[in-house]
Scaffold this active site. Structure first.
Site, PDB file in Angstrom:
ATOM      1  CG  ASP A 168      -0.144   0.012   2.542  1.00 57.54           C
ATOM      2  OD1 ASP A 168       0.013   1.101   3.155  1.00 57.54           O
ATOM      3  OD2 ASP A 168       0.314  -1.062   2.966  1.00 57.54           O
ATOM      4  CB  SER A 169       0.983   4.262   0.495  1.00 52.45           C
ATOM      5  OG  SER A 169       1.350   5.615   0.393  1.00 52.45           O
TER       6      SER A 169
END
Length: 331
Positions: A168-169
């Site tokens: 994520d990210s």
């Protein structure tokens, strides 16, 4: 009244001096801005950790803080497994986000336990954060973690023949870069990386709210540009990250090949990083890489950054179902 005016003037002077001092310190070193960003991001992380706790199934067991890289205190991983019977599924290896300078595997542990409740063994990877460690350290650590999981698959309950690299990210950037390097020897050689797993071990990738195309930073202004420049200075050690060839590998879209693993890519419509996801989707389309997308453009309420961790929302539940379905359908 005169005293009040003097007091206000004195206070404003202190504030101005403090801001000037912070600005000077930030110019000299990336650490002051990194501390500010890290505190905010980690505070959000602790809130998400607590919010996901009620969704953790009771049949998930965890093995915590397994060292995967001798002599590296940051190189620890967690393994989450369900004890419930069910069909064998690929192992998900998740790289946490946090703008490369914050976050930890601990702050997403409950979410990974929820994923494990779906039947997959789920591994959370810890890595060194900036500015203490700079690019490409995290990617090299994750490569070593994958090799460790392969070597210790049986004792950890990992299916090393079917690994799904997720993140994520900033973790999505790291995960996609690692997948790209396993798929492309040229990409790996560009940062002197030496993958010790083979492409046929990567069943797929899952990428949420990632950063994949640094050329998009050139169009940013104001606070958004300050934020990206601060983060990238901490991660690369320079303000010239867009033009220094040493950091060309950060833009994964420039290095993806047709051999990239099947991918689920997702982002919220109100996420400032949406352009990166759209660039990745366009790249996968152009190369003919099998992929699924989960987008929320125009949704009400707006779907923002790291929405997948918000399991109490419709978007968070839809993302969870999409991951479980994607992983279950992989060969």
């Amino acid at each position: 009244m005169r005293r009040l005016g003097l007091a206000v003037g004195w206070l404003l002077g202190l504030v101005a001096a403090g801001l000037a001092g912070f600005g000077i310190a930030s110019y000299v070193s990336p650490r002051p801005a990194s501390v500010v960003i890290r505190r905010r991001f980690d505070r959000n992380g602790y809130e998400r950790l607590a919010a996901t706790a009620p969704f953790v199934p009771g049949d998930v067991i965890s093995t915590i803080d397994v060292p995967y890289r001798p002599g590296d205190p940051d190189a620890l991983l967690d393994v989450h497994r369900s004890t419930a019977p069910g069909p064998a599924r690929p192992t998900i290896v998740w790289v946490h986000g946090g703008a490369w300078l914050s976050g930890s595997k601990d702050l997403i542990a409950n979410y990974l336990r929820v994923l494990a409740g779906g039947g997959s063994t789920v591994v959370g990877i810890g890595y060194s954060i900036a500015p203490r460690a700079t690019y490409p350290t995290p990617a090299l650590q994750v490569l070593d973690a994958l090799a460790f999981l392969t070597e210790h698959a049986d004792e950890l309950g990992v299916d090393a023949r079917r690994l799904v690299l997720a993140g994520d990210s900033a973790g999505a950037q790291i995960a996609s870069q690692v997948a790209g390097m396993v798929a492309s020897p040229q990409y790996a050689a560009s940062i002197d990386a030496h993958p010790r797993i083979t492409l046929d071990q990567l069943a797929g990738t899952v990428l949420f709210c990632g950063v994949f195309d640094m050329s998009l930073a050139r169009g940013l202004h104001g606070r958004n540009r300050w934020f990206v420049d601060s983060v990238m200075r901490a991660f690369t050690g320079t303000t010239a990250y867009l033009d220094d060839p040493r950091f060309a590998g950060i833009s994964v879209v420039e290095h993806v090949t047709a051999d990239f693993p099947p991918t689920l890519v997702s982002c919220g419509g109100a996420d400032p990083a949406l352009g990166h996801t759209l660039s990745m989707i366009a790249t996968l389309d152009r190369l003919g890489v099998p992929h699924e997308t989960l987008l929320f453009d125009g949704d009400d309420p707006p779907v923002g950054h790291e929405f997948q961790f918000l399991l109490g929302t419709d978007a968070g539940q839809e993302a969870l179902e999409a991951v479980q379905r994607f992983v279950a359908e992989l060969p």
